[in-house]
Design an enzyme around this catalytic site. Sequence first.
Site, PDB file in Angstrom:
ATOM      1  N   ARG A 303       0.851  -1.194   0.000  1.00  0.00           N
ATOM      2  CA  ARG A 303       0.000   0.000   0.000  1.00  0.00           C
ATOM      3  C   ARG A 303       0.888   1.245   0.000  1.00  0.00           C
ATOM      4  O   ARG A 303       1.624   1.471   0.968  1.00  0.00           O
ATOM      5  CB  ARG A 303      -0.898   0.025   1.251  1.00  0.00           C
ATOM      6  CG  ARG A 303      -1.853  -1.158   1.372  1.00  0.00           C
ATOM      7  CD  ARG A 303      -3.090  -1.002   0.501  1.00  0.00           C
ATOM      8  NE  ARG A 303      -3.816  -2.255   0.342  1.00  0.00           N
ATOM      9  CZ  ARG A 303      -4.852  -2.631   1.084  1.00  0.00           C
ATOM     10  NH1 ARG A 303      -5.273  -1.855   2.061  1.00  0.00           N
ATOM     11  NH2 ARG A 303      -5.469  -3.764   0.840  1.00  0.00           N
ATOM     12  N   GLU A 305       0.597   4.224   0.801  1.00  0.00           N
ATOM     13  CA  GLU A 305      -0.072   5.279   1.571  1.00  0.00           C
ATOM     14  C   GLU A 305       0.963   5.953   2.459  1.00  0.00           C
ATOM     15  O   GLU A 305       1.660   5.280   3.209  1.00  0.00           O
ATOM     16  CB  GLU A 305      -1.172   4.675   2.463  1.00  0.00           C
ATOM     17  CG  GLU A 305      -2.345   4.114   1.700  1.00  0.00           C
ATOM     18  CD  GLU A 305      -3.347   3.422   2.629  1.00  0.00           C
ATOM     19  OE1 GLU A 305      -3.396   3.766   3.821  1.00  0.00           O
ATOM     20  OE2 GLU A 305      -4.061   2.522   2.142  1.00  0.00           O
ATOM     21  N   ARG A 311      -0.650   1.979  13.070  1.00  0.00           N
ATOM     22  CA  ARG A 311      -1.244   0.753  12.523  1.00  0.00           C
ATOM     23  C   ARG A 311      -1.095   0.582  11.016  1.00  0.00           C
ATOM     24  O   ARG A 311      -1.636  -0.346  10.441  1.00  0.00           O
ATOM     25  CB  ARG A 311      -2.729   0.681  12.903  1.00  0.00           C
ATOM     26  CG  ARG A 311      -3.585   1.785  12.303  1.00  0.00           C
ATOM     27  CD  ARG A 311      -5.023   1.629  12.745  1.00  0.00           C
ATOM     28  NE  ARG A 311      -5.908   2.479  11.964  1.00  0.00           N
ATOM     29  CZ  ARG A 311      -7.206   2.280  11.867  1.00  0.00           C
ATOM     30  NH1 ARG A 311      -7.752   1.248  12.475  1.00  0.00           N
ATOM     31  NH2 ARG A 311      -7.957   3.091  11.174  1.00  0.00           N
ATOM     32  N   HIS A 312      -0.357   1.482  10.352  1.00  0.00           N
ATOM     33  CA  HIS A 312      -0.192   1.383   8.902  1.00  0.00           C
ATOM     34  C   HIS A 312       1.226   0.961   8.522  1.00  0.00           C
ATOM     35  O   HIS A 312       2.199   1.468   9.070  1.00  0.00           O
ATOM     36  CB  HIS A 312      -0.511   2.727   8.231  1.00  0.00           C
ATOM     37  CG  HIS A 312      -1.976   3.005   8.145  1.00  0.00           C
ATOM     38  ND1 HIS A 312      -2.633   3.773   9.071  1.00  0.00           N
ATOM     39  CD2 HIS A 312      -2.908   2.600   7.247  1.00  0.00           C
ATOM     40  CE1 HIS A 312      -3.922   3.834   8.751  1.00  0.00           C
ATOM     41  NE2 HIS A 312      -4.107   3.136   7.653  1.00  0.00           N
ATOM     42  N   GLU A 454      -9.969  -1.946  13.111  1.00  0.00           N
ATOM     43  CA  GLU A 454     -10.356  -2.822  11.998  1.00  0.00           C
ATOM     44  C   GLU A 454      -9.243  -3.800  11.652  1.00  0.00           C
ATOM     45  O   GLU A 454      -8.083  -3.406  11.530  1.00  0.00           O
ATOM     46  CB  GLU A 454     -10.674  -1.927  10.786  1.00  0.00           C
ATOM     47  CG  GLU A 454     -11.000  -2.692   9.525  1.00  0.00           C
ATOM     48  CD  GLU A 454     -10.278  -2.155   8.306  1.00  0.00           C
ATOM     49  OE1 GLU A 454      -9.719  -2.972   7.568  1.00  0.00           O
ATOM     50  OE2 GLU A 454     -10.251  -0.920   8.118  1.00  0.00           O
ATOM     51  N   SER A 457     -11.572  -6.270   6.145  1.00  0.00           N
ATOM     52  CA  SER A 457     -12.557  -5.553   5.350  1.00  0.00           C
ATOM     53  C   SER A 457     -13.035  -6.529   4.292  1.00  0.00           C
ATOM     54  O   SER A 457     -12.215  -7.206   3.659  1.00  0.00           O
ATOM     55  CB  SER A 457     -11.881  -4.346   4.701  1.00  0.00           C
ATOM     56  OG  SER A 457     -12.867  -3.458   4.266  1.00  0.00           O
ATOM     57  N   ARG A 505      -1.667  -6.763  12.278  1.00  0.00           N
ATOM     58  CA  ARG A 505      -2.688  -6.122  13.128  1.00  0.00           C
ATOM     59  C   ARG A 505      -3.336  -7.130  14.072  1.00  0.00           C
ATOM     60  O   ARG A 505      -3.595  -6.821  15.229  1.00  0.00           O
ATOM     61  CB  ARG A 505      -3.776  -5.473  12.260  1.00  0.00           C
ATOM     62  CG  ARG A 505      -3.390  -4.087  11.809  1.00  0.00           C
ATOM     63  CD  ARG A 505      -4.624  -3.332  11.314  1.00  0.00           C
ATOM     64  NE  ARG A 505      -4.216  -2.209  10.485  1.00  0.00           N
ATOM     65  CZ  ARG A 505      -5.055  -1.406   9.858  1.00  0.00           C
ATOM     66  NH1 ARG A 505      -6.359  -1.619   9.942  1.00  0.00           N
ATOM     67  NH2 ARG A 505      -4.621  -0.396   9.138  1.00  0.00           N
TER      68      ARG A 505
END
Length: 531
Positions: A303, A305, A311-312, A454, A457, A505
Site C-alpha cells: 500500500r 499510503e 497501525r499502517h 479494523e 474488510s 494487526r
Amino acid sequence: MTKENVQGAGEEEQQAQSKKALKKQQKEAEKAAKKAEKQAKLAAEQQETDEDDFAKDRYGICPMVQSQQKLDRALVRVQDLTPEKAEQQIWVRARIHTSRAKGKQCFLVLRHQQFTVQALLAVGERASKQMVKFAANLTKESIIDVEAVVKKVEQKIESCSQQDVELHVERIFVISQSEARLPLQLEDAVRPEGEGDEEGRATVNQDTRLDNRVIDLRTTTSQAIFRLQSGVCQLFRDTLINKGFVEIQTPKIISAASEGGANVFTVSYFKTSAYLAQSPQLYKQMCICADFDKVFCVGPVFRAEDSNTHRHLTEFVGLDIEMAFNYHYHEVIDSITDTMVQIFKGLRDRFPTEIQTVNKQYPSEPFKFLEPTLRLEYKEAVAMLKAAGVEMGDEEDLSTPNEKLLGRLVKEKYDTDFYVLDKYPLAVRPFYTMPDPNNPKYSNSYDMFMRGEEILSGAQRIHDAQLLTERAMHHSIDLEKIKAYIDSFRYGAPPHAGGGIGLERVTMLYLGLHNVRQTSMFPRDPKRLTP
C-alpha cells in the site's frame, strides 16, 4: 668576548649536551630493562599458569565450526531443563545473557530463545581459577556449549524462566564470540517503559530497536511475539483446510491497481510499467469463477499510503479468504468469524507462555470474544456513537477515533473485543461491492474489529459483468485496465464474498500492543526501508 672564552663556552655546551644524551640513554636502558623484566615475569606467570591450570582442556574458544566433524552429542534445550533432569550430566548450547564474578565463583545466565537458566562455575575439583576467570570475561551474547550437572535449587531463581534448577558447569567452550560493545542491552529492551522511568534505568526506543532488529528479535518479548504470530498463520491455514478451502498463490506484479485507487507502487516492467498488488482480490475471485469454491492465500500486500500511524505499513502480510455461497453472504461472514474464533482459542490454549512473556513487558487485558460472534449493523453503530455525543452523518465513514470509541462502547455493552460491523454505506466501499438489494445507499459489506480497530474488510462481490462495468465507470476506473477481471464474470460466476485480514494487526491487537511495527519482523513504512 675573546677567542678562548668562545671556545670554553662551546666546550661547556657540548658537555651539557653529552650529559643530557647520557641521561636519556640511561633512562631508555632502564625502561627497556623494566619492560624485559615485566615480559619475563609475564612469561613465567603464563608458564606457571599453564603448568598449574589442571582444567585447561575443559574450557576455551573452539575453532570456527566448518562442519569438520560429526559429534555424537545430544544438546538439551534450555526450556527442557526441569527438576526431572536433576543430577543428570548434560550439554547445553545457549547465549550468555549476563555474567557476574563473585570471589572464586562466576554466575552466568544462559539464554536460548525466550528461556533462561542460571549456571554456576566455582573453583574446585572440576574448575580451576583460570577457568572461572575465562568464563567471567566472556562477552554477553556469545554462544557457548556447556557441559553441566543439573541441580535442583532450594529457593526459586526469580530472574530466570527455569526457576527450579541451575547448572553446575564442568566444561565451557565458545562456539561464536560476540563483540564486547552491543548496540543495545537486552535487559533494557525488555524493561517495561514505566518501570524504566521510575527507577531511572534505560529503556530502548523504537528506532534503535528497528535499526538493530537482529539484536532486538533476540529479546524474550520479541521471541514470544513472533512465535505467537507463526501460530496465527498455522491456525488460519489449519482451520480453513479443515473447512475444505484450497490455498492459492497469486501474482504480486499486476497491470492495474487492484483496488482501483491511487495508493499503488509503480515498478518498471521492461518497456512499460506495472504495479505491486494492493490485494489478491481480483485473483481470488477469478479462482471462484474457475470453480475452486473456497480459497485462501497468505502473502505480501503493498500500500503506497504515506500514513505514519501506529497501525499502517506499506507492506504487510495479508490473510485473504474468498468463498462461493449458496443464497446469502452471511454464510461467508459466519465462516470467517468461526475461523477467527478458532484462531483466538488456539492462541489462548497453545501459547500461554508467550502471552505471559509479552504481558510482563506490555501488560494488557486478556482478549475476549463471544460465540457466536456479535454482528451489528452500521446503522446501529452510528446510533450508539450519536448517543455517546458523536456528530456524524448516517452514510459517513468511521474515523479512527470513532472506531476506537465504538470498540469501547461495544465492550461495555456486550463484553467482547471482537465483533462484525455489517451493511456499510455503498459510497465508502470499492467498486466491486454488491449493493444492498433493499436500500441502494447501503451495501452487502462488512468489517471486523479487534479491540476497536479494523482487522478485516470484506463484502459480497459483484459477480455480474454488466453491473460490475457500471460500478467501475461510476468510480471512473479505466475499463481497459480491468478487462480481464470483468471478462472472468461473463461465463457464469457463482455468488461469492470474502475479505482480507492483516496478520500484523491481528497479532498486535490480540496481545494488546500499541504499534504494528512491534509485530512486523522487518517493518516497511514511508520512512523505513531497512534493515
